[in-house]
Design a protein around this motif. Structure first.
Motif, mmCIF file in Angstrom:
data_model
loop_
_atom_site.group_PDB
_atom_site.id
_atom_site.type_symbol
_atom_site.label_atom_id
_atom_site.label_comp_id
_atom_site.label_asym_id
_atom_site.label_seq_id
_atom_site.Cartn_x
_atom_site.Cartn_y
_atom_site.Cartn_z
ATOM 1 N N GLY A 1 0.826 -1.192 0.000
ATOM 2 C CA GLY A 1 0.000 0.000 0.000
ATOM 3 C C GLY A 1 0.862 1.245 0.000
ATOM 4 N N PRO A 2 0.271 2.402 -0.286
ATOM 5 C CA PRO A 2 1.035 3.661 -0.258
ATOM 6 C C PRO A 2 1.675 3.890 1.113
ATOM 7 C CG PRO A 2 -1.129 3.993 -1.235
ATOM 8 C CD PRO A 2 -1.138 2.614 -0.664
ATOM 9 N N TYR A 3 2.897 4.380 1.092
ATOM 10 C CA TYR A 3 3.623 4.670 2.326
ATOM 11 C C TYR A 3 4.026 6.138 2.391
ATOM 12 C CZ TYR A 3 7.446 4.758 5.715
ATOM 13 O OH TYR A 3 8.265 5.080 6.773
ATOM 14 N N TYR A 4 4.783 6.608 1.417
ATOM 15 C CA TYR A 4 5.232 7.995 1.429
ATOM 16 C C TYR A 4 4.037 8.939 1.257
ATOM 17 C CZ TYR A 4 9.858 5.983 0.985
ATOM 18 O OH TYR A 4 11.005 5.250 1.204
ATOM 19 N N GLN A 5 3.939 9.896 2.169
ATOM 20 C CA GLN A 5 2.859 10.884 2.210
ATOM 21 C C GLN A 5 1.503 10.255 2.494
ATOM 22 O OE1 GLN A 5 2.931 13.618 -1.131
ATOM 23 N NE2 GLN A 5 5.150 13.852 -1.048
ATOM 24 N N ALA A 6 1.478 9.011 2.977
ATOM 25 C CA ALA A 6 0.223 8.323 3.302
ATOM 26 C C ALA A 6 0.115 8.132 4.808
ATOM 27 C CB ALA A 6 0.159 6.977 2.600
ATOM 28 N N GLU A 7 -1.095 8.267 5.325
ATOM 29 C CA GLU A 7 -1.323 8.085 6.758
ATOM 30 C C GLU A 7 -2.747 7.562 6.985
ATOM 31 O OE1 GLU A 7 -1.054 7.192 10.134
ATOM 32 O OE2 GLU A 7 0.784 8.150 9.424
ATOM 33 N N HIS A 8 -2.835 6.259 7.289
ATOM 34 C CA HIS A 8 -4.151 5.632 7.444
ATOM 35 C C HIS A 8 -4.792 5.896 8.798
ATOM 36 C CE1 HIS A 8 -4.570 3.666 3.619
ATOM 37 N NE2 HIS A 8 -3.380 3.121 3.721
ATOM 38 N N SER A 9 -4.082 6.538 9.702
ATOM 39 C CA SER A 9 -4.719 6.925 10.957
ATOM 40 C C SER A 9 -5.272 8.350 10.886
ATOM 41 C CB SER A 9 -3.724 6.811 12.119
ATOM 42 O OG SER A 9 -2.692 7.783 12.016
ATOM 43 N N ALA A 10 -5.235 8.961 9.705
ATOM 44 C CA ALA A 10 -5.772 10.312 9.521
ATOM 45 C C ALA A 10 -7.294 10.263 9.413
ATOM 46 C CB ALA A 10 -5.182 10.950 8.262
ATOM 47 N N ALA A 11 -7.959 11.172 10.084
ATOM 48 C CA ALA A 11 -9.422 11.169 10.149
ATOM 49 C C ALA A 11 -10.042 11.560 8.817
ATOM 50 C CB ALA A 11 -9.892 12.130 11.237
ATOM 51 N N PRO A 12 -11.162 10.936 8.440
ATOM 52 C CA PRO A 12 -11.872 11.332 7.224
ATOM 53 C C PRO A 12 -12.151 12.828 7.196
ATOM 54 C CG PRO A 12 -12.790 9.293 8.073
ATOM 55 C CD PRO A 12 -11.800 9.781 9.099
ATOM 56 N N GLY A 13 -11.957 13.411 6.027
ATOM 57 C CA GLY A 13 -12.148 14.847 5.864
ATOM 58 C C GLY A 13 -10.876 15.652 6.016
ATOM 59 N N SER A 14 -9.848 15.062 6.608
ATOM 60 C CA SER A 14 -8.592 15.777 6.768
ATOM 61 C C SER A 14 -7.806 15.747 5.469
ATOM 62 C CB SER A 14 -7.754 15.151 7.889
ATOM 63 O OG SER A 14 -7.320 13.849 7.517
ATOM 64 N N GLU A 15 -6.869 16.677 5.348
ATOM 65 C CA GLU A 15 -6.029 16.721 4.144
ATOM 66 C C GLU A 15 -5.223 15.435 4.000
ATOM 67 O OE1 GLU A 15 -2.325 19.383 2.297
ATOM 68 O OE2 GLU A 15 -3.505 20.144 3.994
ATOM 69 N N ALA A 16 -4.701 14.924 5.125
ATOM 70 C CA ALA A 16 -3.891 13.698 5.075
ATOM 71 C C ALA A 16 -4.734 12.506 4.637
ATOM 72 C CB ALA A 16 -3.272 13.431 6.437
ATOM 73 N N ARG B 1 -6.116 4.333 16.688
ATOM 74 C CA ARG B 1 -6.488 2.946 16.392
ATOM 75 C C ARG B 1 -7.899 2.869 15.816
ATOM 76 N NH1 ARG B 1 -4.322 0.492 22.147
ATOM 77 N NH2 ARG B 1 -2.081 0.658 21.687
ATOM 78 N N ALA B 2 -8.809 3.593 16.412
ATOM 79 C CA ALA B 2 -10.200 3.553 15.937
ATOM 80 C C ALA B 2 -10.295 4.053 14.500
ATOM 81 C CB ALA B 2 -11.093 4.380 16.856
ATOM 82 N N VAL B 3 -9.612 5.147 14.204
ATOM 83 C CA VAL B 3 -9.658 5.709 12.859
ATOM 84 C C VAL B 3 -9.008 4.767 11.853
ATOM 85 C CG1 VAL B 3 -8.809 7.574 11.381
ATOM 86 C CG2 VAL B 3 -9.774 8.110 13.628
ATOM 87 N N SER B 4 -7.837 4.234 12.194
ATOM 88 C CA SER B 4 -7.131 3.390 11.227
ATOM 89 C C SER B 4 -7.858 2.075 10.985
ATOM 90 C CB SER B 4 -5.694 3.133 11.681
ATOM 91 O OG SER B 4 -5.649 2.447 12.910
ATOM 92 N N CYS B 5 -8.551 1.558 11.979
ATOM 93 C CA CYS B 5 -9.346 0.340 11.771
ATOM 94 C C CYS B 5 -10.533 0.627 10.847
ATOM 95 C CB CYS B 5 -9.833 -0.217 13.095
ATOM 96 S SG CYS B 5 -8.536 -1.016 14.087
ATOM 97 N N ALA B 6 -11.165 1.781 11.032
ATOM 98 C CA ALA B 6 -12.262 2.155 10.131
ATOM 99 C C ALA B 6 -11.745 2.385 8.719
ATOM 100 C CB ALA B 6 -12.965 3.411 10.662
ATOM 101 N N ASN B 7 -10.593 3.015 8.593
ATOM 102 C CA ASN B 7 -10.018 3.255 7.266
ATOM 103 C C ASN B 7 -9.599 1.954 6.592
ATOM 104 O OD1 ASN B 7 -10.421 5.998 7.447
ATOM 105 N ND2 ASN B 7 -8.332 6.464 8.098
ATOM 106 N N TYR B 8 -9.185 0.980 7.399
ATOM 107 C CA TYR B 8 -8.867 -0.330 6.808
ATOM 108 C C TYR B 8 -10.082 -0.890 6.076
ATOM 109 C CZ TYR B 8 -8.209 -5.325 6.286
ATOM 110 O OH TYR B 8 -8.164 -6.598 5.750
ATOM 111 N N GLU B 9 -11.246 -0.778 6.682
ATOM 112 C CA GLU B 9 -12.443 -1.331 6.051
ATOM 113 C C GLU B 9 -12.741 -0.630 4.728
ATOM 114 O OE1 GLU B 9 -13.978 -4.033 6.912
ATOM 115 O OE2 GLU B 9 -12.619 -4.262 8.613
ATOM 116 N N GLU B 10 -12.486 0.667 4.676
ATOM 117 C CA GLU B 10 -12.685 1.383 3.417
ATOM 118 C C GLU B 10 -11.700 0.906 2.352
ATOM 119 O OE1 GLU B 10 -12.927 5.941 1.622
ATOM 120 O OE2 GLU B 10 -12.757 5.612 3.793
ATOM 121 N N VAL B 11 -10.457 0.733 2.743
ATOM 122 C CA VAL B 11 -9.443 0.252 1.793
ATOM 123 C C VAL B 11 -9.755 -1.179 1.372
ATOM 124 C CG1 VAL B 11 -7.007 -0.325 1.523
ATOM 125 C CG2 VAL B 11 -7.669 1.826 2.630
ATOM 126 N N ARG B 12 -10.178 -2.004 2.309
ATOM 127 C CA ARG B 12 -10.528 -3.388 1.978
ATOM 128 C C ARG B 12 -11.626 -3.435 0.921
ATOM 129 N NH1 ARG B 12 -14.433 -6.609 3.014
ATOM 130 N NH2 ARG B 12 -15.403 -5.162 4.513
#
Length: 269
Positions: A62-77, A118-129
């Motif tokens: 998965g993307p690593y550079y400039q990527a952050e899966h613990s970033a909250a939906p709606g944020s720039e990251a 943790r809560a955000v990144s677990c939710a984002n995992y489901e979106e990526v999945r």
């Protein structure tokens, strides 16, 4: 089982060099694509390599550079990360990939932030999945973060418990586990029915230096013996991905030695 060499060690314009190893081993070794879509050159470079990648065993980090899966939906990251994921997804439509790798976080973790991240990144995992489900490409959760970088979001017990509770398909990075002082063999036993792949490299037990498989203090042969035993016991022929740092590139003979060692010593279930 498939054996891959990761393009993690290359800059964007160096990516085609991975094909030298593919050809040297008569296409017995596949490629794990480490996406560099933050570099505007990479998209075209990867497209240009598609004919050479066709028919190989492939996996996709998965993307690593400039990527952050613990970033909250709606944020720039978050928006930047999901855009990088969509660019990655484009290529899983074009060729079949064994799996995609997911990092719950890359950022530093400060005391008191863990639960929210943790809560955000677990939710984002489901979106990526769901994003990769159309191509039936499983998204494997990797144990990430290294203590000396301050970006460990889960310790060994927390990571194991999370993977069990969520029934995640898992990729174990043996170098990360070693650098964090985790009990790698226990981790493998605890998650043996969920581990589908390993990232292979070595280090000094502190720094995530991604060196050759016998260049460090991790007992690689002992790891491989247990991996082979688990393949027999579980029937899961885990994929093996050699993942080096950029400074290993000049040691072509050494990299070929590692590939040959794994090809000869990794047994299937």
């Amino acid at each position: 089982m498939a054996i891959f060499i990761s393009t993690n060690m290359y800059h964007a314009d160096e990516f085609p060099q991975v094909l030298d190893y593919v050809n040297a081993f008569d296409r017995q070794v596949g490629v794990e694509v480490f996406p560099l879509f933050h570099d505007p050159r990479f998209y075209g470079i990867l497209e240009g390599c598609l004919p050479d990648l066709k028919g190989l065993d492939l996996s996709m980090h998965g993307p690593y550079y400039q990527a952050e899966h613990s970033a909250a939906p709606g944020s720039e990251a978050y928006e930047r990360t999901m855009n990088l994921c969509r660019q990655t997804e484009h290529f899983t439509h074009l060729l079949p990939f064994h799996h995609v790798v997911y990092h719950h976080n890359n950022c530093r973790v400060h005391p008191g932030e863990e639960e929210g991240l943790r809560a955000v990144s677990c939710a984002n995992y489901e979106e990526v999945r769901r994003m990769f489900a159309a191509d039936l490409t499983p998204v494997l959760v990797e144990n990430v973060g290294v203590a000396d970088r301050g970006n460990v979001l889960f310790n060994q017990e927390e990571f194991t418990r999370l993977c069990r509770e969520k029934q995640y398909p898992v990729l174990i990075d043996i170098g990360h586990a070693h650098a964090n002082g985790w009990d790698l063999l226990r981790l493998m036993e605890d998650l043996k029915d969920q581990i589908l792949a390993y990232h292979l490299h070595n280090n000094d037990g502190v720094h995530d230096s991604h060196q050759r498989i016998h260049n460090g203090s991790l007992d690689f042969d002992r790891f491989l013996d247990l991996r082979n035993d688990l393949a027999v016991r579980t029937g899961i022929d885990t994929d093996l991905v050699l993942e080096y740092a950029h400074d290993v590139i000049p040691d072509r003979r050494g990299i070929e030695e590692d590939i040959r060692f794994v090809l000869e010593r990794a047994h299937t279930g």
